[in-house]
Design an enzyme around this catalytic site. Structure first.
Site, PDB file in Angstrom:
ATOM      1  N   HIS A 152       0.736  -1.104  -0.256  1.00  0.00           N
ATOM      2  CA  HIS A 152       0.324   0.337  -0.026  1.00  0.00           C
ATOM      3  C   HIS A 152       0.776   1.293   0.210  1.00  0.00           C
ATOM      4  CE1 HIS A 152      -3.596  -2.133   1.976  1.00  0.00           C
ATOM      5  NE2 HIS A 152      -3.327  -2.439   0.640  1.00  0.00           N
ATOM      6  N   CYS A 156       3.572  13.387  -7.141  1.00  0.00           N
ATOM      7  CA  CYS A 156       2.832  14.297  -8.085  1.00  0.00           C
ATOM      8  C   CYS A 156       1.580  13.599  -9.160  1.00  0.00           C
ATOM      9  CB  CYS A 156       3.284  14.453  -9.023  1.00  0.00           C
ATOM     10  SG  CYS A 156       2.244  16.147 -10.245  1.00  0.00           S
TER      11      CYS A 156
HETATM   12  C1  BJW Z   1      -3.472  -6.411  16.535  1.00  0.00           C
HETATM   13  C2  BJW Z   1      -2.631  -6.362  17.846  1.00  0.00           C
HETATM   14  C3  BJW Z   1      -1.269  -6.362  17.699  1.00  0.00           C
HETATM   15  C4  BJW Z   1      -4.648  -5.529  16.878  1.00  0.00           C
HETATM   16  N1  BJW Z   1      -0.762  -7.529  17.340  1.00  0.00           N
HETATM   17  N2  BJW Z   1      -2.692  -7.999  15.865  1.00  0.00           N
HETATM   18  C5  BJW Z   1     -15.809  -1.192  -3.331  1.00  0.00           C
HETATM   19  C6  BJW Z   1     -15.971   0.033  -3.701  1.00  0.00           C
HETATM   20  C7  BJW Z   1     -14.727   0.155  -4.863  1.00  0.00           C
HETATM   21  C8  BJW Z   1     -13.865  -0.280  -4.460  1.00  0.00           C
HETATM   22  C9  BJW Z   1     -14.247  -1.876  -3.443  1.00  0.00           C
HETATM   23  C10 BJW Z   1     -15.282  -2.386  -2.767  1.00  0.00           C
HETATM   24  N3  BJW Z   1     -15.185  -3.566  -2.351  1.00  0.00           N
HETATM   25  C11 BJW Z   1     -14.412  -3.593  -2.405  1.00  0.00           C
HETATM   26  C12 BJW Z   1     -13.070  -2.631  -3.150  1.00  0.00           C
HETATM   27  C13 BJW Z   1     -11.644  -3.609  -2.834  1.00  0.00           C
HETATM   28  C14 BJW Z   1     -10.955  -2.413  -1.903  1.00  0.00           C
HETATM   29  C15 BJW Z   1     -11.772  -3.342  -0.658  1.00  0.00           C
HETATM   30  O1  BJW Z   1     -10.845  -4.467  -0.527  1.00  0.00           O
HETATM   31  N4  BJW Z   1     -12.415  -2.798   0.606  1.00  0.00           N
HETATM   32  C16 BJW Z   1     -12.962  -3.555   1.221  1.00  0.00           C
HETATM   33  C17 BJW Z   1     -12.702  -2.316   2.656  1.00  0.00           C
HETATM   34  C18 BJW Z   1     -14.392  -3.836   1.025  1.00  0.00           C
HETATM   35  N5  BJW Z   1      -9.504  -2.747  -1.820  1.00  0.00           N
HETATM   36  C19 BJW Z   1      -9.366  -1.442  -3.286  1.00  0.00           C
HETATM   37  O2  BJW Z   1      -9.687  -0.955  -3.691  1.00  0.00           O
HETATM   38  C20 BJW Z   1      -7.985  -1.832  -3.062  1.00  0.00           C
HETATM   39  N6  BJW Z   1      -7.371  -1.621  -4.917  1.00  0.00           N
HETATM   40  C21 BJW Z   1      -7.633  -2.670  -5.535  1.00  0.00           C
HETATM   41  O3  BJW Z   1      -8.644  -3.394  -5.252  1.00  0.00           O
HETATM   42  O4  BJW Z   1      -8.400  -2.410  -7.065  1.00  0.00           O
HETATM   43  C22 BJW Z   1      -8.541  -2.687  -7.883  1.00  0.00           C
HETATM   44  C23 BJW Z   1      -9.825  -1.443  -8.099  1.00  0.00           C
HETATM   45  C24 BJW Z   1      -9.837  -0.800  -9.127  1.00  0.00           C
HETATM   46  C25 BJW Z   1     -10.786  -0.406  -8.959  1.00  0.00           C
HETATM   47  C26 BJW Z   1     -11.885  -0.828  -7.704  1.00  0.00           C
HETATM   48  C27 BJW Z   1     -11.461  -1.415  -7.654  1.00  0.00           C
HETATM   49  C28 BJW Z   1     -11.116  -2.197  -7.179  1.00  0.00           C
HETATM   50  C29 BJW Z   1      -7.163  -0.645  -2.241  1.00  0.00           C
HETATM   51  C30 BJW Z   1      -6.888  -1.286  -0.722  1.00  0.00           C
HETATM   52  C31 BJW Z   1      -6.444   0.233  -0.287  1.00  0.00           C
HETATM   53  C32 BJW Z   1      -6.336   0.199   1.122  1.00  0.00           C
HETATM   54  N7  BJW Z   1      -5.831   0.881   1.902  1.00  0.00           N
HETATM   55  C33 BJW Z   1      -5.527   1.668   2.885  1.00  0.00           C
HETATM   56  C34 BJW Z   1      -4.494   2.858   3.257  1.00  0.00           C
HETATM   57  C35 BJW Z   1      -3.433   3.154   2.569  1.00  0.00           C
HETATM   58  C36 BJW Z   1      -2.924   4.340   3.173  1.00  0.00           C
HETATM   59  C37 BJW Z   1      -2.656   4.567   4.347  1.00  0.00           C
HETATM   60  O5  BJW Z   1      -2.367   4.041   5.684  1.00  0.00           O
HETATM   61  O6  BJW Z   1      -3.119   5.761   5.107  1.00  0.00           O
HETATM   62  O7  BJW Z   1      -4.314   0.771   3.807  1.00  0.00           O
HETATM   63  S1  BJW Z   1      -7.014   1.274   3.630  1.00  0.00           S
HETATM   64  C38 BJW Z   1      -6.624   0.832   5.511  1.00  0.00           C
HETATM   65  O8  BJW Z   1      -6.585  -0.323   5.196  1.00  0.00           O
HETATM   66  C39 BJW Z   1      -4.972   0.525   4.821  1.00  0.00           C
HETATM   67  C40 BJW Z   1      -3.834  -0.967   5.025  1.00  0.00           C
HETATM   68  O9  BJW Z   1      -3.179  -1.754   4.971  1.00  0.00           O
HETATM   69  C41 BJW Z   1      -5.702  -1.794   5.109  1.00  0.00           C
HETATM   70  C42 BJW Z   1      -5.405  -2.856   5.432  1.00  0.00           C
HETATM   71  O10 BJW Z   1      -5.800  -2.805   6.960  1.00  0.00           O
HETATM   72  P1  BJW Z   1      -5.512  -3.546   8.137  1.00  0.00           P
HETATM   73  O11 BJW Z   1      -3.496  -3.533   8.379  1.00  0.00           O
HETATM   74  O12 BJW Z   1      -5.806  -5.109   8.211  1.00  0.00           O
HETATM   75  O13 BJW Z   1      -5.352  -3.238   9.588  1.00  0.00           O
HETATM   76  P2  BJW Z   1      -6.972  -2.949  10.625  1.00  0.00           P
HETATM   77  O14 BJW Z   1      -6.877  -1.820  11.179  1.00  0.00           O
HETATM   78  O15 BJW Z   1      -8.276  -3.755   9.450  1.00  0.00           O
HETATM   79  O16 BJW Z   1      -6.697  -4.476  11.364  1.00  0.00           O
HETATM   80  C43 BJW Z   1      -5.101  -5.071  12.606  1.00  0.00           C
HETATM   81  C44 BJW Z   1      -5.698  -6.256  12.607  1.00  0.00           C
HETATM   82  O17 BJW Z   1      -4.752  -6.361  14.020  1.00  0.00           O
HETATM   83  C45 BJW Z   1      -6.312  -6.374  13.633  1.00  0.00           C
HETATM   84  O18 BJW Z   1      -7.040  -7.718  12.869  1.00  0.00           O
HETATM   85  C46 BJW Z   1      -6.594  -6.112  15.823  1.00  0.00           C
HETATM   86  O19 BJW Z   1      -7.133  -7.547  15.367  1.00  0.00           O
HETATM   87  C47 BJW Z   1      -5.525  -7.335  15.156  1.00  0.00           C
HETATM   88  N8  BJW Z   1      -3.700  -5.581  15.983  1.00  0.00           N
HETATM   89  N9  BJW Z   1      -3.752  -4.879  17.968  1.00  0.00           N
HETATM   90  C48 BJW Z   1      -1.150  -8.274  16.604  1.00  0.00           C
HETATM   91  N10 BJW Z   1      -0.846  -6.325  18.754  1.00  0.00           N
HETATM   92 ZN    ZN Z   2       4.110  16.896 -11.035  1.00  0.00          ZN
END
Ligand code: BJW
Ligand code: ZN
Length: 238
Positions: free
Chosen positions: A115, A123
């Site tokens: 990500h 840009c």
């Molecule tokens: C512990 C702990 C400890 C706590 N020890 N564990 C409908 C419309 C449009 C798109 C979609 C749609 N439906 C599905 C999609 C696709 C979409 C998606 O998946 N959406 C879902 C939410 C439904 N995905 C995308 O859009 C991706 N692109 C894509 O699919 O491209 C093709 C496409 C093109 C055009 C249209 C559609 C598709 C891109 C996804 C980008 C995600 N970006 C973010 C922000 C990044 C920048 C930033 O940081 O600001 O990435 S969102 C956010 O979630 C971030 C994270 O990397 C990502 C995942 O989260 P993560 O890491 O799992 O964190 P949490 O908080 O969810 O979980 C933490 C866990 O830790 C928990 O389980 C706790 O229990 C645990 N924990 N303490 C161990 N100490």
């Molecule tokens: Zn530029």
């Protein structure tokens, strides 16, 4: 904790870690979902889109600026350093959804940032990309070409960097053991990586205090935090 898979760990050639926000939680970096997932009165998930950025670039930039300061002040924890130290024993790959750079700072040499990264900006129009040197005097910062700069991260609806994603699939498909650490597996396509590993016969291990949608597919689920659980893997290697 990992006794039941100790033999598999010792036999493994390649171990892949798929990590998410939870692995950095014990470094003081909030996760997205759950009780720490909100910022001010806004839903963090509503800020991580290109539409939100164009609607209110200053607000989105303030969010990232604040997070970058917190991230740069944070230190890798025992979870990150264990993964880095495991390179002494095995081929290790890290496929991380995190943008915080803590795996690299802990010493991991093969990190794929699915990500993007919070320390890089790019840009919105031209090919300009660079590391953030210091704080910006004004937000949003503007490129030499006159258009807005943005954080080099992947927002909802955007594609993952193609080269990184292809490598991630390859590494997931080739590993003997995959650890899925600190991710809710709520976001695609990163949440498909364990399936690639499973399809190719890897052992799947989850480290997460909470259940995830893939818990029933795991060979082992450790319901503990990563800084607490991961160091136990090193004691098996010694
Ligand atoms: C512990 C702990 C400890 C706590 N020890 N564990 C409908 C419309 C449009 C798109 C979609 C749609 N439906 C599905 C999609 C696709 C979409 C998606 O998946 N959406 C879902 C939410 C439904 N995905 C995308 O859009 C991706 N692109 C894509 O699919 O491209 C093709 C496409 C093109 C055009 C249209 C559609 C598709 C891109 C996804 C980008 C995600 N970006 C973010 C922000 C990044 C920048 C930033 O940081 O600001 O990435 S969102 C956010 O979630 C971030 C994270 O990397 C990502 C995942 O989260 P993560 O890491 O799992 O964190 P949490 O908080 O969810 O979980 C933490 C866990 O830790 C928990 O389980 C706790 O229990 C645990 N924990 N303490 C161990 N100490
Ligand atoms: Zn530029």
């Amino acid at each position: 904790m990992f006794e039941s898979i100790a033999d598999k760990l010792l036999d493994a050639k390649k171990i892949v870690f798929v990590t998410g926000a939870g692995i950095s939680q014990e470094s003081g970096i909030p996760t997205f979902r759950g009780k720490d997932g909100l910022w001010r009165k806004y839903d963090a998930m509503q800020l991580a889109t290109i539409d939100a950025f164009y609607e209110n670039p200053k607000l989105v930039w303030e969010w990232y600026d604040e997070r970058r300061k917190n991230i740069l002040a944070a230190k890798p924890n025992a979870g990150h350093t264990t993964i880095a130290n495991l390179e002494k024993f095995k081929q290790i790959r890290v496929l991380t959804q995190n943008i915080d750079g803590l795996h690299q700072r802990a010493g991991s040499s093969q990190v794929y940032e699915l990500h993007g990264s919070i320390v890089t900006i790019k840009c919105t129009v031209c090919d300009f990309k660079e590391k953030v040197a210091e704080s910006f005097s004004e937000l949003p910062p503007i490129c030499k070409c006159g258009n807005m700069l943005r954080p080099d991260v992947v927002w909802f609806g955007e594609s993952l960097p193609q080269d990184v994603w292809s490598k991630a699939i390859e590494e997931a498909s080739l590993c003997d053991v995959m650890f899925v650490v600190g991710t809710s597996l709520a976001v695609s396509p990163a949440n498909m990586l364990p399936l690639y590993a499973k399809q190719n016969g890897a052992i799947l291990v989850e480290v997460n205090p909470e259940k995830t949608p893939m818990s029933q597919n795991m060979d082992l689920s450790i319901r503990s935090t990563s800084a607490n659980a991961l160091p136990e893997i090193l004691s098996i290697m010694h």
